[in-house]
Design an enzyme around this catalytic site. Structure first.
Site, PDB file in Angstrom:
ATOM      1  CG  HIS A 106      -8.480  -3.092  -2.486  1.00 19.90           C
ATOM      2  ND1 HIS A 106      -9.382  -2.383  -3.250  1.00 19.90           N
ATOM      3  CD2 HIS A 106      -8.344  -2.404  -1.329  1.00 19.90           C
ATOM      4  CE1 HIS A 106      -9.758  -1.303  -2.591  1.00 19.90           C
ATOM      5  NE2 HIS A 106      -9.160  -1.286  -1.422  1.00 19.90           N
ATOM      6  CB  ILE A 107      -7.915  -8.736   0.650  1.00 17.68           C
ATOM      7  CG1 ILE A 107      -9.102  -9.376  -0.087  1.00 17.68           C
ATOM      8  CG2 ILE A 107      -7.912  -9.135   2.123  1.00 17.68           C
ATOM      9  CD1 ILE A 107      -9.073 -10.901  -0.116  1.00 17.68           C
ATOM     10  CG  HIS A 108      -6.810  -2.875   3.066  1.00 16.09           C
ATOM     11  ND1 HIS A 108      -6.069  -1.727   2.852  1.00 16.09           N
ATOM     12  CD2 HIS A 108      -8.013  -2.635   2.497  1.00 16.09           C
ATOM     13  CE1 HIS A 108      -6.798  -0.843   2.189  1.00 16.09           C
ATOM     14  NE2 HIS A 108      -7.987  -1.371   1.953  1.00 16.09           N
ATOM     15  CB  VAL A 122      -8.935   1.793  -5.121  1.00 17.06           C
ATOM     16  CG1 VAL A 122      -8.570   1.217  -6.479  1.00 17.06           C
ATOM     17  CG2 VAL A 122      -7.967   2.908  -4.720  1.00 17.06           C
ATOM     18  CG  ASN A 168     -12.261  -0.449   3.648  1.00 18.35           C
ATOM     19  OD1 ASN A 168     -12.658  -0.813   4.747  1.00 18.35           O
ATOM     20  ND2 ASN A 168     -11.085   0.131   3.467  1.00 18.35           N
ATOM     21  CG  ASP A 189      -2.050   0.996   1.094  1.00 22.39           C
ATOM     22  OD1 ASP A 189      -3.213   0.560   1.023  1.00 22.39           O
ATOM     23  OD2 ASP A 189      -1.774   2.228   1.057  1.00 22.39           O
TER      24      ASP A 189
END
Ligand code: 5GP
Ligand code: ZN
Length: 111
Positions: free
Chosen positions: A99-101, A95, A86, A30
């Protein structure tokens, strides 16, 4: 050129610090890390949000989930880690490419 930021990272049009890539997914750092380790895992296929997943993505999302603990270990996170998705504006998504944080390390902020 697609106007999706993460599709452009996949295409190589925008640079990123890529840690893992295969035919299905990409993992990169990130740009504004919120913990010692803060990675983003994305599917190579453009899926807007978690709420846009379809039955055909079943194997892909399982693949991503199974890869996460492996990646966390490779990052030295042997004591645990946090994953966040999110979803939509109401979920704080900025964005709009799923996506997976993956977050972890000593400075993991409280939730
Ligand atoms: P979201 O709020 O959509 O769940 O998270 C988007 C994440 O993408 C944020 O944590 C943000 O720091 C990260 N990000 C935004 N622009 C870029 C970029 O150009 N490159 C990288 N590597 N990360 C980005
Ligand atoms: Zn995209």
């Amino acid at each position: 050129m697609s106007d999706c930021l993460f599709c452009n990272i996949i295409a190589g049009n925008i640079p990123a610090d890529i840690l893992y890539e295969d035919d299905k997914i990409m993992v990169f750092k990130d740009i504004y890390p919120k913990a010692d380790v803060h990675l983003l895992m994305i599917p190579k296929v453009h899926i807007e949000t978690l709420a846009h997943l379809e039955q055909s993505h079943h194997d892909l999302i399982a693949y991503m989930m199974l890869k996460l603990p492996q990646l966390a270990l490779e990052q030295g996170l042997d004591n645990g880690f946090r994953t966040i998705i999110n979803t939509g504006k109401g979920g704080g998504q900025e964005v709009f490419h799923l996506h997976i944080h993956l977050l972890g390390g000593k400075n993991l902020p409280g939730f």
